[in-house]
Design an enzyme around this catalytic site. Sequence first.
Site, mmCIF file in Angstrom:
data_model
loop_
_atom_site.group_PDB
_atom_site.id
_atom_site.type_symbol
_atom_site.label_atom_id
_atom_site.label_comp_id
_atom_site.label_asym_id
_atom_site.label_seq_id
_atom_site.Cartn_x
_atom_site.Cartn_y
_atom_site.Cartn_z
ATOM 1 N N ASN A 183 73.570 24.237 56.456
ATOM 2 C CA ASN A 183 73.685 23.052 57.209
ATOM 3 C C ASN A 183 72.262 22.130 56.870
ATOM 4 O O ASN A 183 72.332 21.109 57.166
ATOM 5 C CB ASN A 183 74.167 23.132 58.641
ATOM 6 C CG ASN A 183 72.940 23.912 59.405
ATOM 7 O OD1 ASN A 183 72.926 25.143 59.179
ATOM 8 N ND2 ASN A 183 71.886 23.205 60.278
ATOM 9 N N GLY B 217 68.089 22.241 54.821
ATOM 10 C CA GLY B 217 67.281 22.825 53.813
ATOM 11 C C GLY B 217 67.657 23.127 52.561
ATOM 12 O O GLY B 217 68.768 22.574 51.967
ATOM 13 N N GLY C 295 69.589 25.675 52.016
ATOM 14 C CA GLY C 295 70.998 26.099 52.147
ATOM 15 C C GLY C 295 72.027 24.883 51.805
ATOM 16 O O GLY C 295 73.073 25.072 51.461
ATOM 17 N N SER D 29 61.593 34.935 48.592
ATOM 18 C CA SER D 29 60.346 34.181 49.017
ATOM 19 C C SER D 29 59.387 34.279 48.128
ATOM 20 O O SER D 29 58.713 35.576 47.981
ATOM 21 C CB SER D 29 60.040 33.950 50.508
ATOM 22 O OG SER D 29 59.164 33.248 50.806
ATOM 23 N N TYR E 128 56.694 36.824 58.724
ATOM 24 C CA TYR E 128 57.753 36.025 58.146
ATOM 25 C C TYR E 128 57.672 36.512 56.536
ATOM 26 O O TYR E 128 58.844 36.966 56.043
ATOM 27 C CB TYR E 128 57.222 34.605 58.011
ATOM 28 C CG TYR E 128 58.293 33.913 57.032
ATOM 29 C CD1 TYR E 128 59.314 33.357 57.514
ATOM 30 C CD2 TYR E 128 57.681 33.588 55.815
ATOM 31 C CE1 TYR E 128 60.274 32.737 56.622
ATOM 32 C CE2 TYR E 128 58.417 32.834 55.030
ATOM 33 C CZ TYR E 128 59.888 32.624 55.313
ATOM 34 O OH TYR E 128 60.687 32.012 54.320
#
Length: 331
Positions: free
Chosen positions: A31, A33, A35, A158, A183
């Site tokens: 929904n 970014g 993606g 990433s 992260y």
Amino acid sequence: MPSVSPSKSQQWGVHRLPRAEGRNILVTGGNAGIGYFVAEQLAGAGATVVLGSRNTDKARAAMDSIRACVPGARLRHLRLDLAELTSLRSSAEALELDRLDAVVLNAGVALDDPPRQVTEDGHEFMFGINHLGHFALTGWLAPLLSAAPAGRIVTVGSFAARSERLDLEDLQSTRDYRPKRTYGRSKLAQMYFAFELDRRLRAAGSTVLSVVAHPGGALDSLTPSRPPVHERSAGDRLRGLPAGLLVQGKDAGAWPMVRAVLDPEVRGGQLWEPRVFGLRGRPRLAPVQGHFADTAVAARLWEGSRELVGSEPYFPAQESSTAATASISTS
């Protein structure tokens, strides 16, 4: 590692995608970014795209935006909360599909500041959502992926994972919590999971492939507007132009994942990334080397993840792509 020939790589057109009518593809975090742009581009290729999101209103806004860009787009919303592991079986069942041709494990969260936060299940927030949630979800999706002629699991890695190393004795960052490092480690865990999963799929004789792709450097200021999902002002665009020499927008950041889903030359265990220093440009096949290729760490992470989740993805040997079955193994 498996590879494609340079000629094949050069022929891939990011704006001339293979047609994907009849394929069902789930994009977690579809929904917003990167993606969102993965979903938009796959919908443009004719696939039926399911946007996995826990926020119904944001998912509807994203679907409206995609339909404005792709008239006739085939879209669905699946309520998906990766922070609540006990809900994932119901989410997989709610797909109500006879097969799933691909899943893009994209959803993720990045926290910038302490204090350390935990999910509904008590797991560190970023590790719990980015890695453990996808680890568990993959298990529940295994029957649907195995039922497809050539299912694909595309894990979004990433660039931040390159400089990190896992602490296998403290996967949940309980002793020394630093948000940026945590992260990066959560994304590294995702990538280890994807490579280890493909090794297990090959050993089982499965037709399902597990592939890693990462978007490189992707900035909002270089991303085209998709109101109300993303709105970029003229000032934002001008301020972002110098950075465009090194990085790109999130629309271009979606290209490696889309290629990993659609390119018939893609093989399991591969890593796809932007062509220019892994930060920008069209997608290319990259070597899996250094700490990414550490099979011992990947295997230990798998066991640690299985203990934390209470189950593991399980894909038994397949006699044929049309008669495949799969299940989730509980510990």
